[in-house]
Design a protein around this motif. Structure first.
Motif, short mmCIF file in Angstrom:
data_model
loop_
_atom_site.label_atom_id
_atom_site.label_comp_id
_atom_site.label_asym_id
_atom_site.label_seq_id
_atom_site.Cartn_x
_atom_site.Cartn_y
_atom_site.Cartn_z
N CYS A 84 0.84 -1.19 0.00
CA CYS A 84 0.00 0.00 0.00
C CYS A 84 0.88 1.25 0.00
CB CYS A 84 -0.89 0.01 1.24
SG CYS A 84 -2.01 -1.41 1.36
N GLU A 85 0.44 2.26 -0.72
CA GLU A 85 1.21 3.50 -0.82
C GLU A 85 0.88 4.48 0.30
OE1 GLU A 85 3.79 4.08 -2.84
OE2 GLU A 85 3.50 2.01 -3.48
N THR A 86 -0.34 4.45 0.82
CA THR A 86 -0.77 5.46 1.80
C THR A 86 -1.43 4.79 3.00
OG1 THR A 86 -2.98 5.70 0.86
CG2 THR A 86 -1.24 7.11 -0.08
N GLN A 87 -1.56 5.56 4.07
CA GLN A 87 -2.29 5.06 5.25
C GLN A 87 -3.76 4.86 4.92
OE1 GLN A 87 -0.66 4.29 8.31
NE2 GLN A 87 -2.57 3.16 8.52
N ASP A 88 -4.32 5.72 4.09
CA ASP A 88 -5.73 5.55 3.69
C ASP A 88 -5.94 4.21 2.99
OD1 ASP A 88 -6.54 7.97 4.75
OD2 ASP A 88 -6.50 9.04 2.83
N GLU A 89 -4.98 3.82 2.14
CA GLU A 89 -5.09 2.54 1.46
C GLU A 89 -4.97 1.39 2.46
OE1 GLU A 89 -3.33 0.19 -2.46
OE2 GLU A 89 -2.14 1.82 -1.61
N VAL A 90 -4.02 1.49 3.38
CA VAL A 90 -3.88 0.47 4.44
C VAL A 90 -5.18 0.36 5.21
CG1 VAL A 90 -2.73 -0.07 6.64
CG2 VAL A 90 -1.37 0.71 4.70
N ASP A 91 -5.70 1.50 5.67
CA ASP A 91 -6.92 1.51 6.48
C ASP A 91 -8.10 0.90 5.74
OD1 ASP A 91 -5.39 2.83 8.39
OD2 ASP A 91 -6.31 4.79 8.03
N GLY A 92 -8.28 1.30 4.49
CA GLY A 92 -9.43 0.82 3.72
C GLY A 92 -9.38 -0.67 3.48
N LEU A 93 -8.23 -1.17 3.04
CA LEU A 93 -8.12 -2.61 2.79
C LEU A 93 -8.22 -3.41 4.08
CD1 LEU A 93 -5.37 -2.63 0.03
CD2 LEU A 93 -7.82 -3.09 -0.25
N TRP A 94 -7.57 -2.94 5.13
CA TRP A 94 -7.61 -3.61 6.43
C TRP A 94 -9.05 -3.72 6.93
CZ3 TRP A 94 -4.13 -6.00 9.58
CH2 TRP A 94 -4.48 -6.20 10.92
N ASP A 95 -9.75 -2.59 6.88
CA ASP A 95 -11.13 -2.57 7.39
C ASP A 95 -12.04 -3.48 6.58
OD1 ASP A 95 -10.26 -0.77 9.31
OD2 ASP A 95 -11.10 0.99 8.30
N LYS A 96 -11.93 -3.44 5.26
CA LYS A 96 -12.82 -4.23 4.41
C LYS A 96 -12.50 -5.72 4.45
CE LYS A 96 -13.61 -0.33 1.34
NZ LYS A 96 -13.22 0.28 0.08
N LEU A 97 -11.23 -6.06 4.34
CA LEU A 97 -10.86 -7.48 4.30
C LEU A 97 -11.06 -8.18 5.64
CD1 LEU A 97 -7.67 -7.39 2.07
CD2 LEU A 97 -9.77 -8.66 1.58
N SER A 98 -11.01 -7.43 6.73
CA SER A 98 -11.13 -8.05 8.06
C SER A 98 -12.58 -8.21 8.53
CB SER A 98 -10.32 -7.27 9.10
OG SER A 98 -10.86 -5.98 9.30
#
Length: 164
Positions: A84-98
């Motif tokens: 992931c390039e940004t914290q927003d990308e980390v947050d979004g994928l983490w939240d959705k996949l989990s």
């Protein structure tokens, strides 16, 4: 036949949730699509007309999801690392996949189907590979305290404020 796969294509074995899982993954990643759905015929072994495989693409990587029955399950020994390039990308994928799954240490999670993912900011690899062992060890220590990786906290460990 018109279906093009990657040279190496991960094949994900599901009991009966292949189509549901493929749709879930495609809904999360931006550059994704269902490519093909193959159904069991009268020869079986699944019920005629039910989904056998789903071919789908995520960010240019081909996957096949197979409804193979309850014989095998997923293990964290195999996971998908997502840079992931940004914290927003980390947050979004983490939240959705989990959703419905398990949040684990150091950027790892297990989704509701049991598939393991590592959601990692690309900057982490750069910091851990820094030639200064003190910097890289501070980053490692900080990361080991995290579940979801936080870029700002990594940066604080990497470049702590100096006292004058």
């Amino acid at each position: 036949m018109g279906i093009s796969l990657s040279k190496i294509t991960p094949n994900l074995w599901f009991d009966h949730q292949a189509e549901e899982a493929a749709n879930f993954y495609v809904s999360i990643f931006k550059d994704s699509k269902i490519v093909n759905v193959t159904r069991y015929g009268e020869a079986g072994p699944g019920p005629e007309g039910s989904v056998l495989t789903v071919t789908f693409d995520i960010e240019g990587q081909s996957f096949v999801a197979l409804n193979g029955g309850p014989h095998f399950t997923f293990s964290p020994a195999i996971s998908f690392l997502v840079d992931c390039e940004t914290q927003d990308e980390v947050d979004g994928l983490w939240d959705k996949l989990s959703i419905g799954g398990e949040k684990e240490q150091c950027g790892w999670l297990r989704d509701k189907y049991g598939v393991s993912w590592q959601i990692v900011p690309a900057v982490l690899r750069e910091m851990l590979n820094d030639p200064d062992p003190e910097k890289s060890q501070r980053v490692m220590k900080a990361m080991l305290q995290m579940k979801k990786i936080n870029i700002k906290d990594l940066q604080k460990a990497y470049e702590p404020l100096t006292k004058n």
